[in-house]
Design an enzyme around this catalytic site. Structure first.
Site, PDB file in Angstrom:
ATOM      1  CB  VAL A 199      61.198  56.139   5.913  1.00 43.84           C
ATOM      2  CG1 VAL A 199      62.334  55.943   4.908  1.00 43.84           C
ATOM      3  CG2 VAL A 199      60.941  54.844   6.682  1.00 43.84           C
TER       4      VAL A 199
ATOM      5  CG  ASP B 289      54.825  42.755   8.583  1.00 42.96           C
ATOM      6  OD1 ASP B 289      53.701  42.290   8.290  1.00 42.96           O
ATOM      7  OD2 ASP B 289      55.026  43.961   8.793  1.00 42.96           O
TER       8      ASP B 289
ATOM      9  CE  LYS C 169      61.531  51.583  10.153  1.00 46.25           C
ATOM     10  NZ  LYS C 169      61.195  50.190   9.787  1.00 46.25           N
TER      11      LYS C 169
ATOM     12  CB  ILE D 198      59.839  59.403   1.653  1.00 47.01           C
ATOM     13  CG1 ILE D 198      60.882  58.590   2.420  1.00 47.01           C
ATOM     14  CG2 ILE D 198      60.489  60.534   0.891  1.00 47.01           C
ATOM     15  CD1 ILE D 198      61.956  57.968   1.534  1.00 47.01           C
ATOM     16  N   GLY D 199      57.850  58.544   4.412  1.00 46.47           N
ATOM     17  CA  GLY D 199      57.031  57.454   4.933  1.00 46.47           C
ATOM     18  C   GLY D 199      56.912  57.519   6.432  1.00 46.47           C
TER      19      GLY D 199
ATOM     20  N   GLY E 220      55.288  55.004   9.697  1.00 47.17           N
ATOM     21  CA  GLY E 220      54.635  53.759  10.079  1.00 47.17           C
ATOM     22  C   GLY E 220      54.547  53.632  11.573  1.00 47.17           C
ATOM     23  N   GLY E 221      54.213  52.406  12.020  1.00 50.43           N
ATOM     24  CA  GLY E 221      54.022  52.189  13.441  1.00 50.43           C
ATOM     25  C   GLY E 221      55.278  52.380  14.260  1.00 50.43           C
ATOM     26  CG  MET E 222      58.304  49.696  14.586  1.00 50.49           C
ATOM     27  SD  MET E 222      59.565  48.496  14.120  1.00 50.49           S
ATOM     28  CE  MET E 222      60.988  49.171  14.958  1.00 50.49           C
ATOM     29  N   GLY E 223      58.212  54.162  13.153  1.00 51.55           N
ATOM     30  CA  GLY E 223      58.990  55.372  12.975  1.00 51.55           C
ATOM     31  C   GLY E 223      58.708  56.070  11.672  1.00 51.55           C
TER      32      GLY E 223
END
Length: 718
Positions: A25, A141, A40, A17-18, A20-23
């Site tokens: 989800v 952030d 996550k 479902i998502g 991003g830069g770190m991982g």
């Protein structure tokens, strides 16, 4: 990672479902507890990646888990579990079925959020930040994509991936070294950009950026070049939000600009202070709107507004049964003159007629005189005396004199309780009016308690779907909205509308009144398109049953204009209000309060369109007319006075604006008291004018006095 993978023999990954830069989800199933969760997972690093960078990312991920797990607040995403499985770090969180604020803005094609939505979100975020900062955590952030609103209206901050614990400064400094950009350019504070010391006030700057974007549809510095954005955060003052969206209130604009102070010391010093300022802005927005809600549906008499039960005229008051006997036992020893009583009954009816004509000041004087004469002739607790006091309370309420109205209703409640009992319908009717008056005084918690008690009594004695029971539930829905419990308000009103439709019929005036309330609450929830459709249905139904020029049909048309304005369709709203004012003038007269309300709507939308000279002329005429028709200190008159001052300010005529703001502040102080949120808002308006006139010392002194009152009030309230 892949679908259907089982983490630690417990968490089944279902759907990505998502990313991003770190991982990544994943939507997942906690097979041990049978619940849906979000998992996550740290994105696996390529073998060619810099080992130091990979290690830093891993440390960041572990720290996010530790920070997030330490926070327990309804405005923070809940962390259930953390660990490592086959070399993959994972974080298990509550699954939020909602949309982040960036998605909400993009859903609306970057149209700014409605102000009620913005204030609701802002208050919740401020409360969550106050909590996290009290725990020594700085998010670092904060941005729309990291704030999620779930369907019940709850707002949650998520993604503490670069958060800093106050006692871990050295640790986090190592993680934010050269080459690792931390934060998002459009929302970074100047000190964060410069790589200097960052504390909780950096989050407040980011919060200001978020509010700016929600209020205007774009961040303060909206450019594609990241470096240009960073430079402007450091060196350039943002364009005032009201230059992009004139309908925003001055206090809201001041708060946003305060948050965007370049130096941390220039900003509000903590999120708790921000929360209090937002609460005051919210209170002002509710009470000083284009149309006070207590009058929104008040066009067809007590039955039409859905807030009051049927009120028997004096000649219909039953002088029989237990009530009559108890009252008669307390009568004066001398017999009352029948001719005098007949005259008083005639004057009572004349006062009712004055009220129906909107001549409330005259109605108050007549009801007051009749009440006193009946008390002298019949006694303080005679039914006819109490009927006059009940009507006096109603007329006082229409003039905005809620405290005086409450005093009258409480006298009636006390007398009827003694004579009839606490659960008698007439006693309950008066108690319901006390709740209405408490709400007008801003005492919504007290009002809620009374409404709840009256509703329980009505359900016991009359049944859940008796018309009077449904009327009380309608009132309860209204008051829930004033408490900010908008989803409950909407659901209660929706259920009452369905019940009234079953009991009374879909086209019954009371059913339509509740559908009217459903539409209003939809608007407060920011669902303006849905509200618009509901109001238009009410217009059609009322026009079919009552005629297009009936006051209730016209009241619903007014609300259609409110929706159009909230949707940014001010040209359409302006045309609607022009047509509506013409119809109101023809049907009810040029000076009728509802005619003036339509003209007020014209002035508001002229201002939204930037046509300030025309807006000033319209606002001034409405102000003078309302003063003549309603009284100089009626809430509607004072709202129009403030609109005059706003227009004068936009035209640079600050000396004149100051005079009007002071008149409004003094009027509110006399009517509502010196500590009422509306009064304090007006004093802040006055201080802002003084600032514009270069009278800084006076402005600061006034701001401080207002702040001191608010602090004292907040301390007393807690």
């Amino acid at each position: 990672m892949g679908e259907n993978r089982l983490i630690r023999e417990r968490y089944r990954l279902i759907e990505l479902i998502g990313r991003g830069g770190m991982g990544e989800v994943w939507r997942a199933e906690d097979e041990a507890l049978g619940r849906k969760v979000a998992v996550k997972c740290l994105k696996p690093m390529k073998t060619s990646s810099d080992p130091a960078h990979s290690r830093a990312m891993e440390l960041r991920f572990r720290r996010e888990a530790r920070v997030a797990a330490s926070l327990q607040h309804r405005g923070i995403t809940v962390v259930h579990d953390f660990g490592e499985d086959d070399g993959v770090l994972y974080l298990v969180m509550e699954l939020l079925d909602g949309r982040n604020l960036l998605q909400l803005l993009e859903d609306g094609q970057r149209i700014p959020l409605p102000v009620p939505d913005l204030l609701d979100i802002a208050e919740q975020v401020a409360a969550a930040l106050a909590y996290t900062h009290a725990q020594g955590v700085v998010h670092r952030d904060l941005k729309p994509a990291n704030i999620i609103r779930v369907p019940d209206g709850t707002v949650k901050i998520c993604d503490f991936g670069i958060a800093r614990l106050g006692h871990d400064i050295g640790f986090t400094s190592r993680l934010t070294g050269t080459g690792m950009a931390m934060g998002t350019p459009h929302y970074m504070s100047p000190e964060q950009i410069a790589g200097g010391e960052v504390d909780h006030r950096s989050d407040l700057y980011s919060f200001g950026c978020v509010l700016y974007e929600l209020a205007t549809g774009a961040p303060p510095f909206d450019m594609d070049d990241a470096w240009a954005v960073l430079v402007r955060h450091r060196d350039t003052a943002p364009e005032p939000p009201r230059e992009r969206r004139p309908e925003l209130s001055e206090p809201l604009e001041r708060l946003i600009l305060d948050l965007l102070g370049k130096e941390p010391d220039d900003r509000p010093q903590d999120a708790q202070v921000i929360g209090k300022r937002l609460a005051a802005i919210q209170a002002s927005a509710e009470r000083a709107s284009e149309l006070p809600h207590w009058a929104r549906t008040l066009t067809g008499g007590p039955q039409a507004i859905g807030c009051r039960g049927p009120r028997p005229a004096a000649e219909d008051t039953p002088l029989a049964g237990a009530w009559y006997n108890a009252a008669w036992a307390a009568r004066p020893r001398h017999a009352a003159d029948p001719e005098l009583l007949a005259v008083l009954a005639s004057r009572h009816n004349a006062a009712l007629s004055l009220g129906r004509l909107g001549r409330w000041s005259e109605a108050v004087e007549v009801h007051r005189a009749v009440a006193q004469a009946r008390e002298d002739a019949l006694g303080a607790e005679h039914p006819e005396t109490l009927a006059s006091r009940y009507e006096l309370g109603f007329a006082l309420s229409r003039l905005g004199l809620a405290q005086e109205a409450l005093n009258e209703y409480e006298r009636v409640v006390a007398a009827r309780s003694r004579a009839l009992g606490a659960d008698h319908p007439q006693t309950l009717a008066a108690r319901q009016e006390t709740a209405f008056a408490l709400g007008r005084l801003g005492r919504h918690e007290d009002a809620h308690q009374v409404y709840t008690e009256v509703l329980g009594a009505r359900e016991r004695t009359m049944g859940a779907e008796h018309p009077d029971t449904l009327r009380c539930r309608h009132n309860l829905a209204f008051n829930l909205g004033r408490l900010g419990r908008l989803q409950e308000s909407y659901e209660t009103a929706r259920d009452v509308a369905a019940a009234r439709s079953r009991v009374l019929g879909a086209g019954h005036p009371d059913t339509l009144v509740t559908r009217f309330e459903v539409a209003y609450t939809l608007g407060q929830l920011g669902r303006w398109e849905d509200a618009l459709a509901e109001y238009r249905d009410v217009v059609a139904a009322r026009s079919a049953s009552l005629g297009p020029d009936h006051p209730d049909s016209l009241a619903a048309r007014y609300e259609v204009g409110i929706c159009l304005g909230r949707l940014g369709r001010s040209e359409e709203a302006l045309k609607l209000y022009r047509d509506l004012a013409a119809v109101r003038a023809r049907v009810q007269g040029a000076e009728h309060p509802e005619t003036l309300r339509a003209r007020h709507g014209m002035g508001v939308n002229l201002g939204r369109l930037g046509r300030w000279k025309e807006a000033l002329a319209e606002a001034h005429q409405v102000y003078e007319a309302r003063a003549g028709a309603l009284g100089a200190e009626h809430p509607d008159t004072l709202v129009s006075g403030r609109e005059v001052a706003v227009a004068l300010g936009w035209l640079g005529r600050w000396d004149e604006a100051l005079g009007i703001y002071r008149v409004v502040a003094e009027g509110r102080e006399r009517a509502l008291g010196p500590n009422h949120p509306d009064t304090l808002t007006s004093r802040n308006d006055e201080a802002h004018c003084l600032e514009q006139l270069g009278r800084g010392a006076e402005a600061v002194d006034l701001y401080r006095r207002v702040a001191a009152i608010r602090r004292e009030y907040a301390t007393t309230a807690t």
